[in-house]
Design a protein around this motif. Structure first.
Motif, PDB file in Angstrom:
ATOM      1  N   UNK A 107       0.817  -1.212   0.000  1.00  0.00           N
ATOM      2  CA  UNK A 107       0.000   0.000   0.000  1.00  0.00           C
ATOM      3  C   UNK A 107       0.857   1.270   0.000  1.00  0.00           C
ATOM      4  N   UNK A 108       1.972   1.242   0.716  1.00  0.00           N
ATOM      5  CA  UNK A 108       2.880   2.396   0.739  1.00  0.00           C
ATOM      6  C   UNK A 108       3.459   2.651  -0.653  1.00  0.00           C
ATOM      7  N   UNK A 109       3.721   1.581  -1.381  1.00  0.00           N
ATOM      8  CA  UNK A 109       4.222   1.733  -2.746  1.00  0.00           C
ATOM      9  C   UNK A 109       3.214   2.426  -3.646  1.00  0.00           C
ATOM     10  N   UNK A 110       1.956   2.051  -3.503  1.00  0.00           N
ATOM     11  CA  UNK A 110       0.909   2.690  -4.300  1.00  0.00           C
ATOM     12  C   UNK A 110       0.762   4.156  -3.904  1.00  0.00           C
ATOM     13  N   UNK A 111       0.792   4.438  -2.610  1.00  0.00           N
ATOM     14  CA  UNK A 111       0.700   5.825  -2.148  1.00  0.00           C
ATOM     15  C   UNK A 111       1.851   6.670  -2.696  1.00  0.00           C
ATOM     16  N   UNK A 112       3.071   6.114  -2.672  1.00  0.00           N
ATOM     17  CA  UNK A 112       4.232   6.854  -3.175  1.00  0.00           C
ATOM     18  C   UNK A 112       4.067   7.158  -4.658  1.00  0.00           C
ATOM     19  N   UNK A 113       3.584   6.187  -5.425  1.00  0.00           N
ATOM     20  CA  UNK A 113       3.367   6.419  -6.853  1.00  0.00           C
ATOM     21  C   UNK A 113       2.316   7.510  -7.061  1.00  0.00           C
ATOM     22  N   UNK A 114       1.237   7.439  -6.339  1.00  0.00           N
ATOM     23  CA  UNK A 114       0.158   8.425  -6.507  1.00  0.00           C
ATOM     24  C   UNK A 114       0.595   9.831  -6.107  1.00  0.00           C
ATOM     25  N   UNK A 163       6.348   2.708  -9.739  1.00  0.00           N
ATOM     26  CA  UNK A 163       5.356   1.721 -10.188  1.00  0.00           C
ATOM     27  C   UNK A 163       5.930   0.310 -10.088  1.00  0.00           C
ATOM     28  N   UNK A 164       7.182   0.144 -10.489  1.00  0.00           N
ATOM     29  CA  UNK A 164       7.823  -1.168 -10.406  1.00  0.00           C
ATOM     30  C   UNK A 164       7.928  -1.653  -8.961  1.00  0.00           C
ATOM     31  N   UNK A 165       8.282  -0.746  -8.047  1.00  0.00           N
ATOM     32  CA  UNK A 165       8.338  -1.122  -6.628  1.00  0.00           C
ATOM     33  C   UNK A 165       6.962  -1.551  -6.131  1.00  0.00           C
ATOM     34  N   UNK A 166       5.940  -0.781  -6.501  1.00  0.00           N
ATOM     35  CA  UNK A 166       4.577  -1.126  -6.106  1.00  0.00           C
ATOM     36  C   UNK A 166       4.169  -2.490  -6.646  1.00  0.00           C
ATOM     37  N   UNK A 182       5.983  -5.041  -7.628  1.00  0.00           N
ATOM     38  CA  UNK A 182       6.721  -6.151  -6.997  1.00  0.00           C
ATOM     39  C   UNK A 182       6.144  -6.469  -5.624  1.00  0.00           C
ATOM     40  N   UNK A 183       5.850  -5.431  -4.834  1.00  0.00           N
ATOM     41  CA  UNK A 183       5.280  -5.650  -3.503  1.00  0.00           C
ATOM     42  C   UNK A 183       3.874  -6.241  -3.615  1.00  0.00           C
ATOM     43  N   UNK A 184       3.087  -5.763  -4.562  1.00  0.00           N
ATOM     44  CA  UNK A 184       1.740  -6.291  -4.759  1.00  0.00           C
ATOM     45  C   UNK A 184       1.796  -7.761  -5.181  1.00  0.00           C
ATOM     46  N   UNK A 185       2.682  -8.084  -6.098  1.00  0.00           N
ATOM     47  CA  UNK A 185       2.821  -9.472  -6.540  1.00  0.00           C
ATOM     48  C   UNK A 185       3.196 -10.386  -5.382  1.00  0.00           C
ATOM     49  N   UNK A 186       4.135  -9.946  -4.548  1.00  0.00           N
ATOM     50  CA  UNK A 186       4.554 -10.756  -3.401  1.00  0.00           C
ATOM     51  C   UNK A 186       3.396 -10.962  -2.433  1.00  0.00           C
ATOM     52  N   UNK A 187       2.648  -9.901  -2.167  1.00  0.00           N
ATOM     53  CA  UNK A 187       1.510  -9.999  -1.254  1.00  0.00           C
ATOM     54  C   UNK A 187       0.446 -10.948  -1.812  1.00  0.00           C
TER      55      UNK A 187
END
Length: 59
Positions: free
Chosen positions: A10-17, A39-42, A44-49
């Motif tokens: 979620x932090x990755x998505x917030x940072x992108x936004x 976006x790539x960081x987000x 990767x984290x989303x895929x792992x989750x």
């Protein structure tokens, strides 16, 4: 207790936004270099989750 992997995703998505491009280059199909990195960081984290969530359902 919050799930650290979910929080990272979620932090990755917030940072992108929250990032800004001048001029605004980021769209759903193209991103500025910084936007692409975020976006790539987000993703990767989303895929792992999501991978972990799926593995919990199959046990």
């Amino acid at each position: 207790m919050s799930d650290p992997l979910y929080q990272r995703y979620q932090a990755g998505l917030d940072a992108y936004r929250q990032h800004t491009c001048i001029p605004p280059e980021c769209t759903n199909s193209t991103r500025c270099p910084e936007g692409q990195r975020l976006w790539d960081q987000f993703t990767r984290a989303q895929d792992a989750y999501l991978k972990r969530q799926r593995s919990k359902r199959t046990r």
